[in-house]
Design an enzyme around this catalytic site. Structure first.
Site, PDB file in Angstrom:
ATOM      1  N   SER A 119       0.834  -1.201   0.000  1.00 12.31           N
ATOM      2  CA  SER A 119       0.000   0.000   0.000  1.00 12.31           C
ATOM      3  C   SER A 119       0.869   1.252   0.000  1.00 12.31           C
ATOM      4  CB  SER A 119      -0.965  -0.034   1.188  1.00 12.31           C
ATOM      5  OG  SER A 119      -1.788  -1.172   1.114  1.00 12.31           O
ATOM      6  N   LYS A 171     -22.837  17.600   5.251  1.00 15.19           N
ATOM      7  CA  LYS A 171     -21.942  18.110   6.277  1.00 15.19           C
ATOM      8  C   LYS A 171     -21.689  17.027   7.331  1.00 15.19           C
ATOM      9  CE  LYS A 171     -19.540  20.971   8.771  1.00 15.19           C
ATOM     10  NZ  LYS A 171     -18.162  21.305   8.363  1.00 15.19           N
TER      11      LYS A 171
END
Length: 316
Positions: A119, A171
Site C-alpha cells: 500500500s 456536512k
C-alpha cells in the site's frame, strides 16, 4: 559578634557559593551531555545514507527533515531506504514519496523492500531509482481505503440518541451515529477513487507500465517478491549485495560505509530531543514514551485519520 564567628560565617558563605556554582556547572554539563547523547557525525566522511521506514506510515515532519538533510549533505553519496510497512495514510505516503524524489534529484536512491512494503509502503518504494526486494517479501496492495465506525446499534441498545442540525445533508458525513446516506457514500467513494487514480498513475509513471496493466494489478492484491518481479513492480531480487551492485553501476564507491540516519527517540522534553528518554532507558530502565504501549493495547491503526493506503490483516 567576635572575629572568630565572623570568619566562620564568611567561610560558610564561600563554601555555599562554591557548591551553588558547582551545581550550576554540573547541571549545564548534564544538559550538554544529554543533548549530545547518541548523536553521530554523519557528515565527516563520504558514506551511503540509510533510512529505515517501518510501521504505520503517517505525516512525519521529523522524517522529512532527515531526508532533506541527506539531500543537502554532499558527503552522502547515495540513499538506501529500507521499508518494512503495511502502509498508512495516503497523504503520509505522498509527502514521503515527494521528499525521496527530491533526494533522487541529487543522488541515487535505492528502495530496499524487506518483509512487507505494501500500500503506502509500496507507494514510497516507487520513489526509488530502483526497487530491490527479497524473494519472499510481500508488496503490492495498490489501493485506497476509507473506514468509519458505526455505533447506531450500540446506542440504540443503551438508549442513547444524537440529534443534529446541519447546514447541508453532506456536512460531517459519514457519521458514526447513523448509517450513511447513498449521497454520502457516493461522495466518499468519489474521493477514494480520485486518490486511487492518483496512486495508479504514480505507479504507471514510475514503473513505466501501461496504465491498464497497473489497473489490473491494483485490485488490492499482494505479491511475493518473485511475483512482483514478474509483474515489473520491483527491479531486482536480493539484499545488500544487490544494493552494492546497483550503486556501483551508479558510480558510488563500493567501499563506502553505510551510515544510519535514525530518528531521535521521543521524550517529553523537546529541548533535549530524545536524550532524556535514552538516559532513562539505558541507566534507569525506564521508558517515557507511552505511545508504543498504547499502540500495543489498542492497535496502531487507532492513530490513523482520513484516507489510508494500508494492507490490513484481521486479528481474530
Amino acid at each position: 559578634m567576635d572575629h572568630a564567628t565572623i570568619a566562620d560565617r564568611r567561610q560558610l558563605r564561600r563554601k555555599l557559593t562554591f557548591w551553588r556554582i558547582a551545581a550550576v556547572v554540573i547541571a549545564l554539563a548534564g544538559i550538554f551531555i544529554a543533548a549530545s547523547w547518541g548523536r553521530k557525525d554523519t557528515g565527516a566522511v563520504d558514506h551511503i545514507a540509510r533510512v529505515k521506514i517501518s510501521g504505520i506510515i503517517q505525516d512525519d515532519t521529523e522524517l522529512l527533515e532527515r531526508l532533506d538533510g541527506i539531500a543537502r549533505n554532499d558527503r552522502a553519496k547515495a540513499l538506501v531506504v529500507t521499508i518494512s510497512s503495511p502502509g498508512g495514510t495516503t497523504y503520509g505516503g505522498e509527502v514521503i514519496y515527494k521528499a525521496l524524489r527530491k533526494v533522487a534529484e541529487k543522488k541515487p536512491v535505492v528502495s530496499d523492500v524487506r518483509t512487507l512494503a505494501a500500500s503506502a509502503g509500496y507507494m514510497i518504494a516507487t520513489a526509488g531509482d530502483t526497487i530491490i526486494a527479497g524473494e519472499s517479501s510481500i508488496t503490492g496492495s495498490i489501493g485506497v481505503l476509507f473506514q468509519y465506525p458505526q455505533m447506531k446499534d450500540l446506542m440504540d441498545k443503551i438508549g442513547v440518541s444524537l440529534e443534529e442540525i446541519k447546514s447541508a445533508p453532506l456536512k460531517a458525513e459519514p457519521s458514526p451515529f447513523h448509517p450513511a446516506s447513498e449521497d454520502a457514500k457516493a461522495m466518499i467513494r468519489a474521493m477514494v477513487m480520485d486518490s486511487y487514480d492518483w496512486f495508479v498513475d504514480l505507479v504507471a509513471e514510475r514503473r513505466k507500465l501501461p496504465r491498464a496493466e497497473v489497473v489490473r494489478l491494483a485490485d488490492g492484491s499482494i505479491f511475493t517478491g518473485r511475483q512482483a518481479l514478474k509483474n515489473k513492480l520491483v527491479d531486482t531480487l536480493g539484499g545488500p549485495e544487490a544494493i552494492r551492485a546497483y550503486l556501483d553501476g551508479r558510480k558510488v564507491a563500493a567501499d563506502l560505509p553505510f551510515v544510519d540516519y535514525d530518528a531521535p527517540s521521543r521524550s517529553g522534553f523537546p529541548f533535549l530531543g530524545g536524550s532524556i528518554h535514552e538516559f532513562a532507558r539505558s541507566i534507569l530502565g525506564l521508558s517515557l514514551d507511552l505511545q508504543p504501549t498504547i499502540e500495543k493495547l489498542t492497535g496502531e491503526k487507532l492513530f490513523l485519520d482520513g484516507l489510508v493506503s494500508v494492507w490490513q490483516v484481521d486479528h481474530d
